[in-house]
Design an enzyme around this catalytic site. Structure first.
Site, PDB file in Angstrom:
ATOM      1  CE  LYS A  65      20.858 -59.433  18.092  1.00 16.78           C
ATOM      2  NZ  LYS A  65      19.693 -59.455  17.203  1.00 16.78           N
ATOM      3  CG  ASP A 102      19.326 -58.904  13.616  1.00 13.94           C
ATOM      4  OD1 ASP A 102      19.404 -60.127  13.369  1.00 13.94           O
ATOM      5  OD2 ASP A 102      19.743 -58.391  14.664  1.00 13.94           O
ATOM      6  N   GLY A 127       7.653 -50.383  18.308  1.00 14.64           N
ATOM      7  CA  GLY A 127       8.859 -50.588  19.098  1.00 14.64           C
ATOM      8  C   GLY A 127       9.964 -49.640  18.674  1.00 14.64           C
ATOM      9  NE  ARG A 152       6.673 -49.617  27.733  1.00 14.30           N
ATOM     10  CZ  ARG A 152       7.129 -50.675  28.381  1.00 14.30           C
ATOM     11  NH1 ARG A 152       6.279 -51.520  28.948  1.00 14.30           N
ATOM     12  NH2 ARG A 152       8.425 -50.912  28.467  1.00 14.30           N
ATOM     13  CB  ALA A 155      11.086 -39.541  24.365  1.00 14.58           C
TER      14      ALA A 155
HETATM   15  P1  ATR Z   1      14.856 -55.489  21.770  1.00 11.65           P
HETATM   16  O1  ATR Z   1      16.322 -55.645  21.542  1.00 11.65           O
HETATM   17  O2  ATR Z   1      14.083 -56.777  21.753  1.00 11.65           O
HETATM   18  O3  ATR Z   1      14.234 -54.470  20.896  1.00 11.65           O
HETATM   19  P2  ATR Z   1      14.781 -53.553  23.882  1.00 11.65           P
HETATM   20  O4  ATR Z   1      15.846 -52.766  23.213  1.00 11.65           O
HETATM   21  O5  ATR Z   1      14.802 -53.723  25.349  1.00 11.65           O
HETATM   22  O6  ATR Z   1      14.721 -55.033  23.297  1.00 11.65           O
HETATM   23  O7  ATR Z   1      13.373 -52.921  23.437  1.00 11.65           O
HETATM   24  C1  ATR Z   1      12.156 -53.443  23.885  1.00 11.65           C
HETATM   25  C2  ATR Z   1      11.018 -52.779  23.123  1.00 11.65           C
HETATM   26  O8  ATR Z   1       9.774 -53.371  23.515  1.00 11.65           O
HETATM   27  C3  ATR Z   1      10.883 -51.291  23.402  1.00 11.65           C
HETATM   28  O9  ATR Z   1      10.344 -50.670  22.252  1.00 11.65           O
HETATM   29  C4  ATR Z   1       9.868 -51.306  24.550  1.00 11.65           C
HETATM   30  O10 ATR Z   1       9.167 -50.095  24.737  1.00 11.65           O
HETATM   31  P3  ATR Z   1       9.827 -48.919  25.658  1.00 11.65           P
HETATM   32  O11 ATR Z   1      10.887 -48.291  24.821  1.00 11.65           O
HETATM   33  O12 ATR Z   1       8.723 -48.003  25.964  1.00 11.65           O
HETATM   34  O13 ATR Z   1      10.378 -49.616  26.877  1.00 11.65           O
HETATM   35  C5  ATR Z   1       8.938 -52.377  24.084  1.00 11.65           C
HETATM   36  N1  ATR Z   1       8.140 -52.990  25.149  1.00 11.65           N
HETATM   37  C6  ATR Z   1       8.582 -53.795  26.145  1.00 11.65           C
HETATM   38  N2  ATR Z   1       7.556 -54.174  26.916  1.00 11.65           N
HETATM   39  C7  ATR Z   1       6.442 -53.602  26.408  1.00 11.65           C
HETATM   40  C8  ATR Z   1       5.055 -53.618  26.772  1.00 11.65           C
HETATM   41  N3  ATR Z   1       4.631 -54.325  27.826  1.00 11.65           N
HETATM   42  N4  ATR Z   1       4.206 -52.909  26.004  1.00 11.65           N
HETATM   43  C9  ATR Z   1       4.648 -52.202  24.948  1.00 11.65           C
HETATM   44  N5  ATR Z   1       5.928 -52.155  24.558  1.00 11.65           N
HETATM   45  C10 ATR Z   1       6.820 -52.836  25.276  1.00 11.65           C
END
Ligand code: ATR
Length: 284
Positions: A65, A102, A127, A152, A155
Site C-alpha cells: 500500500k 479503507d 495503533g 505501543r 512517538a
Molecule cells: P498495519 O498496516 O496493519 O497497520 P503496521 O503498519 O506494521 O501494519 O502497523 C502495525 C501496528 O500494530 C502498529 O501500530 C504497531 O505498534 P508499533 O507502532 O509500536 O510497532 C501495532 N502492534 C504490532 N504488534 C503489537 C503488539 N504486540 N502490541 C501492541 N501493538 C502492536
C-alpha cells in the site's frame, strides 16, 4: 470485459475477487477480477506488466500500500494523508491514479451498517501503523469530538496526529496521542467508539489496558479492523470486560472499501448488504 486484480503477497486467501464479482452481478456490469501475486521486491515491475496487459484497475493490499502511494502519478488527498493507497486506476495515457478507500469503508460500516454515529463521539483508535493512518482522515471528516490515538510506540501516534493537525482543525476535531500503556491512567472522556487497528491479535498479544470498562461508555462500539478468527482475541477480551459493548469485526469494512473502489472504477455504487451477509456465512 474490463479486467481488474488485487495485488498482494500473499494473495491466495483474498476475498476481493468474490466480492467484486458479486458487485458486478448486482449492478449488471461485466468484468473480470483476478488475483495477482507480486514479488515483494518487484511491485513497480508488476504494475508495468499489468498495464501492458491492459488491466483497468487494481486493489493493493499488504505489503504494497505504501509503494502504491509512492508510485502513483496522481494521488487523492486521502492517499497523501495516509501515505498508503489501496485502489489504483490505470488510465489510457499510462498513468496510475491512487485512492485509499479503507477509511471510507470503515466509516461507512460504523455509521451505516452498525448505525453508530461518529459525529460528536469520543473515539479511541489503537495503533499508528498503515491501518490506523488510512482511517484517521475519514474518521475526522465525520466530526467526532475527540480522536485519541494510542500506540505501543507513542512517538508514532504523535507523528500521525501531527500529520492531521490541519484537517482536524478544519473539522473542529480534537486529536490526542498517547502510549497504549498510558490508557489506564489517562484523563479520557468516556469512549463511545474503540477501534483496534493494531496487529496485536495476529501476534497473540494482549493489549496493556487493564480496565477497559473504566474508559468505555456502557454501550460503546468495540471494533476490530480484522475479521473472522483474527478479530476474536480482541473482541473476546473487550466483551469479557464490558458485557454491554457492541462488538464488530472488520468484515463490513472489507466489503465497504471494495464498494468504494468499485464505485471509483465503474461509476456506480454497488449494494453491499447482501454481499456482506453471504460473506459472513463463509467467514464464521
Ligand atoms: P498495519 O498496516 O496493519 O497497520 P503496521 O503498519 O506494521 O501494519 O502497523 C502495525 C501496528 O500494530 C502498529 O501500530 C504497531 O505498534 P508499533 O507502532 O509500536 O510497532 C501495532 N502492534 C504490532 N504488534 C503489537 C503488539 N504486540 N502490541 C501492541 N501493538 C502492536
Amino acid at each position: 470485459p474490463d479486467r481488474y486484480v488485487v495485488i498482494g503477497n500473499p494473495i491466495a486467501h483474498s476475498r476481493s475477487p468474490a466480492i467484486h464479482q458479486q458487485f458486478a452481478t448486482l449492478t449488471g456490469q461485466r468484468l473480470d477480477y483476478g488475483l495477482c501475486l507480486s514479488p515483494v521486491d518487484a511491485f513497480a515491475t508488476t504494475l508495468q506488466q499489468l498495464r501492458a496487459q491492459g488491466i483497468q484497475g487494481a486493489n493493493v493490499t499488504v505489503p504494497f500500500k505504501l509503494e502504491a502511494a509512492q508510485l502513483a502519478t496522481w494521488a487523492d488527498p486521502r492517499v497523501s494523508l495516509a501515505q498508503a493507497a489501496n485502489t489504483l486506476v490505470f488510465t489510457p495515457e499510462g498513468e496510475f491514479h491512487a485512492y485509499n478507500t479503507d477509511g471510507l469503508g470503515l466509516v461507512r460500516d460504523i455509521t451505516v451498517n452498525a448505525q453508530t454515529p461518529l459525529a460528536n463521539a469520543d473515539v479511541l483508535l489503537l495503533g499508528a501503523g498503515g491501518a490506523a493512518a488510512g482511517a484517521l482522515a475519514p474518521l475526522i471528516e465525520q466530526q467526532p469530538a475527540l480522536i485519541a490515538v494510542a500506540n505501543r510506540t507513542a512517538a508514532k501516534a504523535q507523528a500521525l496526529i501531527e500529520q492531521h493537525t490541519s484537517i482536524a482543525q478544519q473539522y473542529g476535531v480534537q486529536l490526542m496521542a498517547l502510549a497504549l500503556d498510558e490508557i489506564d491512567t489517562a484523563a479520557l472522556p468516556s469512549i463511545n467508539v474503540l477501534i483496534n487497528a493494531t496487529a496485536s491479535s495476529l501476534q497473540g498479544a494482549t493489549l496493556p489496558i487493564t480496565q477497559p470498562a473504566r474508559i468505555l461508555s456502557k454501550h460503546a462500539l468495540v471494533y476490530d479492523m480484522m475479521y473472522g478468527p483474527a478479530a476474536q482475541p480482541f473482541l473476546n477480551w473487550a466483551s469479557s470486560h464490558c458485557p454491554h459493548a457492541h462488538l464488530r469485526d472488520g468484515l463490513g469494512m472489507l466489503v465497504e472499501q471494495a464498494a468504494e473502489a468499485f464505485a471509483i472504477w465503474r461509476g456506480i455504487r454497488p449494494p453491499s448488504a447482501s454481499v456482506l451477509q453471504s460473506l459472513r456465512h463463509e467467514v464464521d
